[in-house]
Design a protein around this motif. Sequence first.
Motif, mmCIF file in Angstrom:
data_model
loop_
_atom_site.group_PDB
_atom_site.id
_atom_site.type_symbol
_atom_site.label_atom_id
_atom_site.label_comp_id
_atom_site.label_asym_id
_atom_site.label_seq_id
_atom_site.Cartn_x
_atom_site.Cartn_y
_atom_site.Cartn_z
ATOM 1 N N ILE A 128 -3.880 3.843 4.562
ATOM 2 C CA ILE A 128 -2.780 4.336 3.732
ATOM 3 C C ILE A 128 -3.277 4.939 2.423
ATOM 4 N N ASP A 129 -4.109 4.198 1.687
ATOM 5 C CA ASP A 129 -4.599 4.677 0.394
ATOM 6 C C ASP A 129 -5.930 3.985 0.082
ATOM 7 N N ARG A 182 -5.248 -0.904 3.959
ATOM 8 C CA ARG A 182 -5.483 -0.107 2.757
ATOM 9 C C ARG A 182 -6.154 1.227 3.079
ATOM 10 N N GLY A 195 1.752 2.092 -3.421
ATOM 11 C CA GLY A 195 0.656 2.286 -4.351
ATOM 12 C C GLY A 195 0.174 1.024 -5.026
ATOM 13 N N CYS A 227 0.825 -1.211 0.000
ATOM 14 C CA CYS A 227 0.000 0.000 0.000
ATOM 15 C C CYS A 227 0.855 1.255 0.000
ATOM 16 N N THR A 232 -8.023 4.293 -2.135
ATOM 17 C CA THR A 232 -8.365 4.115 -3.539
ATOM 18 C C THR A 232 -7.900 2.765 -4.096
ATOM 19 N N LEU A 233 -7.050 2.066 -3.361
ATOM 20 C CA LEU A 233 -6.503 0.805 -3.852
ATOM 21 C C LEU A 233 -7.539 -0.321 -3.793
#
Length: 328
Positions: A265-266, A262, A205, A202, A268-269
């Motif tokens: 951290i991000d 996820r 990306g 993550c 959108t993943l």
Amino acid sequence: MNILVTGGAGFIGGHLAESFVTDGHTVTAIDILEPFYDIGLKEHNIEVAQYAAENTDGGYNFVEGSVTDTELVDRLMAETDVVYHQAAQAGVRASVEEPTKVTKYNINGSQTILEAARKHDIDRVVNASSSSVYGKPQYLPYDEDHPNEPVSPYGASKLAVEHYARVYNEVYGLPTVSLRYFTVYGPRMRPNMAISNFVSRCMRGEPPEIYGDGEQTRDFTYIADILDANHRLLTDDSADGEAMNIGSTDNISITALAEAVRDAIDPTLDIKYTDARDGDAEHTHANIEKATRLIGYEPTRDIREGVSEFISWYEQNRDWYEPLVLNS
């Protein structure tokens, strides 16, 4: 107090060595430095303990060697009060591929430790066991009366060592305790574990990758809670001869864990799924009533709190830790 930590350059052993040194004890750590994962992490664990010795009243000595070396173990045991036996060939999946190696280090090496401890009248041997001794659950959470039907050579080896520890207590009067760890995680954790891989992917990306359908559940235990349980046994004899669960009382599906990492951290993943691996238990969940009753053990973090702490640590140590994860 003079403490011998086997597997002392590993994840749990390294933390134990550092914490005992910080408390002013003299620690000898023995480790074969098996390259099961990047040896740089083990070297870092040694450096951390050495740093603690330089900045506290404790002492630290690292010995590269195997717990199967009878002469070396006997020599180290002659100057030891308490043994924390963490050394083992780790990895459920690795044990499926190399069961003979697991027998050599986990069973034969442990018997070498117990026999030397008996010979030198050691005050206590604290044996690191695993939730893998249970295997397929007949009910959850596992209590210590649950049938033991391991589904991997690793789990079978840990159960065998528990029996050796119990017999050495009952027959020879050697004070022994076995702690059944439930998936330990935290700073400096093995880089090939699910949480470290999820966080690393993550951070870069990439979607976290799950083996299987993600419906497997785990009881994850934060390293600080593992240390607490072990420290309680330094002088407490109330659990001698026993095996106890050391977990968090909380479990989570692997998919939910990946989503928690996820989302932190991000968000959108996506989540990526791949083929399941042999030897993994479907579910683990600890009943810790026995450990609470005997030694006052109580976990301090649930999985989401612990994961948040690990992510913060990862960010602060990314420059040296992440390459180890990528090489695992």
